[in-house]
Design a protein around this motif. Structure first.
Motif, mmCIF file in Angstrom:
data_model
loop_
_atom_site.group_PDB
_atom_site.id
_atom_site.type_symbol
_atom_site.label_atom_id
_atom_site.label_comp_id
_atom_site.label_asym_id
_atom_site.label_seq_id
_atom_site.Cartn_x
_atom_site.Cartn_y
_atom_site.Cartn_z
ATOM 1 N N LEU A 1 1.035 -1.089 -0.026
ATOM 2 C CA LEU A 1 -0.301 -0.107 0.533
ATOM 3 C C LEU A 1 1.116 0.683 0.352
ATOM 4 N N GLN A 2 2.339 1.309 0.583
ATOM 5 C CA GLN A 2 3.167 2.556 0.677
ATOM 6 C C GLN A 2 3.353 2.386 -0.830
ATOM 7 N N ALA A 3 3.343 1.819 -1.402
ATOM 8 C CA ALA A 3 3.527 2.252 -3.030
ATOM 9 C C ALA A 3 2.027 2.361 -3.871
ATOM 10 N N ARG A 4 1.148 3.265 -3.607
ATOM 11 C CA ARG A 4 0.052 3.015 -4.013
ATOM 12 C C ARG A 4 0.768 4.578 -4.402
ATOM 13 N N ASN A 5 -0.389 4.189 -5.926
ATOM 14 C CA ASN A 5 -0.087 5.965 -6.737
ATOM 15 C C ASN A 5 1.682 5.914 -7.461
ATOM 16 N N ARG A 6 2.372 5.383 -6.557
ATOM 17 C CA ARG A 6 3.313 5.183 -7.324
ATOM 18 C C ARG A 6 4.272 4.838 -8.644
ATOM 19 N N GLN A 7 5.479 4.840 -8.683
ATOM 20 C CA GLN A 7 5.960 4.089 -10.524
ATOM 21 C C GLN A 7 7.223 3.042 -9.469
ATOM 22 N N VAL A 8 6.724 2.109 -10.053
ATOM 23 C CA VAL A 8 7.485 0.741 -9.496
ATOM 24 C C VAL A 8 7.558 0.312 -11.013
ATOM 25 N N ARG A 9 9.212 0.434 -10.864
ATOM 26 C CA ARG A 9 9.962 -0.375 -12.123
ATOM 27 C C ARG A 9 10.679 -1.413 -12.591
ATOM 28 N N THR A 10 10.630 -2.473 -12.699
ATOM 29 C CA THR A 10 10.824 -3.994 -11.740
ATOM 30 C C THR A 10 11.938 -4.774 -12.987
ATOM 31 N N ILE A 11 12.844 -5.781 -13.062
ATOM 32 C CA ILE A 11 13.368 -5.654 -14.205
ATOM 33 C C ILE A 11 12.859 -6.076 -15.121
ATOM 34 N N GLU A 12 11.755 -6.964 -15.423
ATOM 35 C CA GLU A 12 10.732 -7.466 -16.633
ATOM 36 C C GLU A 12 10.434 -5.740 -17.301
ATOM 37 N N GLY A 13 10.672 -4.372 -16.734
ATOM 38 C CA GLY A 13 10.062 -3.558 -17.409
ATOM 39 C C GLY A 13 11.721 -2.681 -18.019
ATOM 40 N N LEU A 14 13.270 -3.227 -17.506
ATOM 41 C CA LEU A 14 13.975 -2.635 -17.860
ATOM 42 C C LEU A 14 14.457 -2.931 -19.552
ATOM 43 N N GLY A 15 14.617 -3.710 -19.685
ATOM 44 C CA GLY A 15 15.115 -3.028 -21.606
ATOM 45 C C GLY A 15 13.374 -4.329 -21.509
ATOM 46 N N THR A 16 13.354 -4.098 -23.226
ATOM 47 C CA THR A 16 11.749 -4.212 -23.670
ATOM 48 C C THR A 16 11.611 -6.090 -23.952
ATOM 49 N N ASP A 17 11.236 -6.477 -24.561
ATOM 50 C CA ASP A 17 11.093 -7.629 -25.305
ATOM 51 C C ASP A 17 11.997 -7.341 -26.549
ATOM 52 N N ASP A 18 12.281 -6.823 -27.682
ATOM 53 C CA ASP A 18 13.236 -6.521 -28.536
ATOM 54 C C ASP A 18 14.798 -5.830 -28.505
ATOM 55 N N THR A 19 14.298 -5.063 -26.890
ATOM 56 C CA THR A 19 15.562 -4.660 -27.368
ATOM 57 C C THR A 19 16.398 -4.701 -25.339
ATOM 58 N N LEU A 20 17.312 -5.423 -25.127
ATOM 59 C CA LEU A 20 18.430 -5.257 -23.724
ATOM 60 C C LEU A 20 18.679 -4.122 -23.244
ATOM 61 N N HIS A 21 18.241 -3.673 -22.342
ATOM 62 C CA HIS A 21 18.668 -2.757 -21.202
ATOM 63 C C HIS A 21 20.791 -2.909 -21.676
ATOM 64 N N PRO A 22 21.012 -2.246 -22.113
ATOM 65 C CA PRO A 22 22.656 -1.670 -22.158
ATOM 66 C C PRO A 22 23.109 -2.772 -21.521
ATOM 67 N N LEU A 23 22.348 -2.393 -19.818
ATOM 68 C CA LEU A 23 22.943 -3.855 -18.342
ATOM 69 C C LEU A 23 23.046 -5.039 -18.651
ATOM 70 N N GLN A 24 21.767 -5.202 -19.205
ATOM 71 C CA GLN A 24 21.673 -6.705 -19.561
ATOM 72 C C GLN A 24 22.296 -7.538 -20.724
ATOM 73 N N ASP A 25 22.608 -6.004 -22.088
ATOM 74 C CA ASP A 25 23.495 -6.735 -22.698
ATOM 75 C C ASP A 25 24.771 -6.807 -22.252
ATOM 76 N N ALA A 26 25.355 -6.096 -21.507
ATOM 77 C CA ALA A 26 26.930 -5.979 -20.601
ATOM 78 C C ALA A 26 27.249 -6.990 -20.201
ATOM 79 N N PHE A 27 25.941 -7.615 -19.472
ATOM 80 C CA PHE A 27 25.995 -8.616 -18.111
ATOM 81 C C PHE A 27 26.130 -10.222 -19.232
ATOM 82 N N VAL A 28 25.006 -9.957 -20.530
ATOM 83 C CA VAL A 28 24.965 -11.731 -21.273
ATOM 84 C C VAL A 28 26.501 -11.670 -22.122
ATOM 85 N N ARG A 29 26.693 -10.784 -22.321
ATOM 86 C CA ARG A 29 28.228 -10.972 -23.459
ATOM 87 C C ARG A 29 29.253 -11.084 -22.502
#
Lengths: 285, 162
Positions: free
Chosen positions: B69-97
């Protein structure tokens, strides 16, 4: 769970539920207690929607809302030098970054652990606790606020709303250091916050506050008195550091023995006084 | 304790979401059990391991210590929203490489801590990187590659961009 939008609504909720109510701000102390069933509140009152508790104003002293986070103390440019630097240093040492974004000054004080990092610098700054309750507001010097291990002067119908820090003057410097086996996510074996104010090369005010060496954070009064009215030479600082040990009544536990803690009080008092002096003189140490 | 559920809205990975939560449920439990986002992990449940790290209004927090309830009306981002289905976030890309993940359990939390660090400090020093992920425990002890990958991703992101 009650979600008040103002201090007045918080006070009303506390008046209605009394001792059955538990306040939550950052939750970093409360949540582990709830999960371990150490605490079974009838109702939780969430402070995250009370905007006035999150304000930090700096104008002839500080007014720090009880829900200002450790991270905000760590990063606020107004606390980055001189008199308030010790407070910023204490905020930077709490938990990890993920915890510092949640943990609040007021929570650290009301939780009243002997090892609380943000208390010594506030004690050294002569902070006052501003308390709201059904009969209005009252102010208590922070040194009188904590009455024992995890106990405070707060009544069941009251909440801490602000820490008020008087203007320390132009030539004042502060520093906080603690000893821990590891830098992050650890609890102070000993913490020391020192504050000195100078005029014409002489110390007009000295404050030394110790954490984790007594049931509550304590002032090293004899050491403070030995510095006031004096020029702060390395010898005087060393004498004060020795005197500070007398204010410590530590216990031996898994984090450190009585002897080790007394040794740390001396070392950390000397170091924080030396740094506080440099900062009072305008140094960036 | 009153267990009647309460309705709340939050912006989760850029989408407005309405969800029913129990009064004393953590944000981590809501994300995993109700909303099906199992990227954030529960390691310790007490804010010590960082496996549950998400962004709350852009800041890295331990979601196991936040009441939903403390997250009510606030912005939450999880790992699922860091990159997109098509494009990894540069951090994810570097972690993979760099082959950073070993068992992988800590990685979503590490990536979210690192992303918050780069948002605040786009060109961190090695020391700043180490402190930026100091709240994340990796029991495989794969920290060296993490620091290398985060430094490389930081260098690859243009100044001022996320």
């Amino acid at each position: 769970m009650i979600l008040p939008g103002s201090v007045k609504e918080c006070v009303q909720a506390l008046a209605e539920h009394g001792a059955a109510a538990k306040l939550v701000a950052g939750g970093t102390d409360l949540l582990p207690q709830l999960k371990n069933h150490l605490l079974k509140p009838g109702v939780v009152v969430d402070l995250s929607g009370v905007a006035t508790l999150k304000k930090l104003t700096a104008d002839k002293g500080l007014r720090i809302g009880a829900a200002v986070t450790a991270r905000e103390l760590e990063r606020d440019g107004r606390l980055a030098t001189g008199a308030y630097r010790g407070l910023a240093e204490s905020g930077a040492l709490v938990g990890s970054v993920q915890v510092r974004h949640l943990a609040t000054v007021g929570g650290n004080i009301c939780n009243a652990a002997p090892s609380a990092d943000m208390i010594p610098p506030l004690l050294a700054l002569d902070a006052e606790a501003v308390i709201a309750g059904p009969r209005g507001e009252r102010r208590v010097p922070l040194r009188d606020f904590i009455t024992g291990v995890r106990t405070t002067v707060l009544g069941a119908d009251e909440l801490l709303v602000e820490l008020s820090v008087p203007d320390p003057g132009p030539h004042s410097g502060g520093a906080y250091l603690r000893h821990t086996p590891r830098r992050e996510l650890d609890i102070a074996v000993v913490g020391v916050g020192s504050q000195v104010t100078l005029a014409n090369g002489v110390c007009t005010k000295a404050r030394i506050a110790l954490a984790a060496v007594a049931p509550t954070p304590v002032h090293a009064r004899a050491a403070e008195r030995a510095l006031e009215g004096q020029a702060l030479t390395p010898q005087r600082i060393e004498e004060a550091a020795k005197l500070a040990v007398e204010a410590a009544r530590p216990i031996s536990d898994q984090r450190g023995s009585v002897e080790f803690r007394r040794h740390l009080v001396r070392v950390l008092t000397r170091r924080t006084l030396t740094t506080a002096l440099a900062r009072a003189n305008g140094g960036q140490a | 304790m009153n267990v009647r559920k309460q309705a709340m809205t939050l912006t989760l990975n850029d989408e407005l979401v309405e969800v029913l939560v129990k009064p004393y449920e953590t944000l981590l439990d809501t994300l995993r059990e109700t909303l099906g986002l199992t990227g954030p992990k529960e390691g310790c449940g007490t804010g010590d391991c960082g496996a549950c790290t998400v962004h709350l209004d852009g800041k890295a927090v331990a979601s196991c210590l936040v009441l939903a309830l403390q997250a009510r009306n606030r912005q939450v981002r999880t790992i699922e929203g860091l990159g997109t289905d098509d494009t990894l976030h540069p951090l994810q890309d570097a972690f993979v490489r760099h082959g950073v993940p070993q068992c992988g359990f800590c990685i979503p939390g590490v990536l979210m801590a690192a992303a918050a660090l780069l948002a605040e400090t786009p060109r961190p020093s090695d020391e700043e990187i180490r402190y930026g992920i100091a709240g994340n425990l990796c029991r495989c002890t794969g920290y060296t590659k993490m620091v290398t990958a985060i430094a490389e991703a930081a260098a690859a992101v243009p100044q001022g961009a996320r």
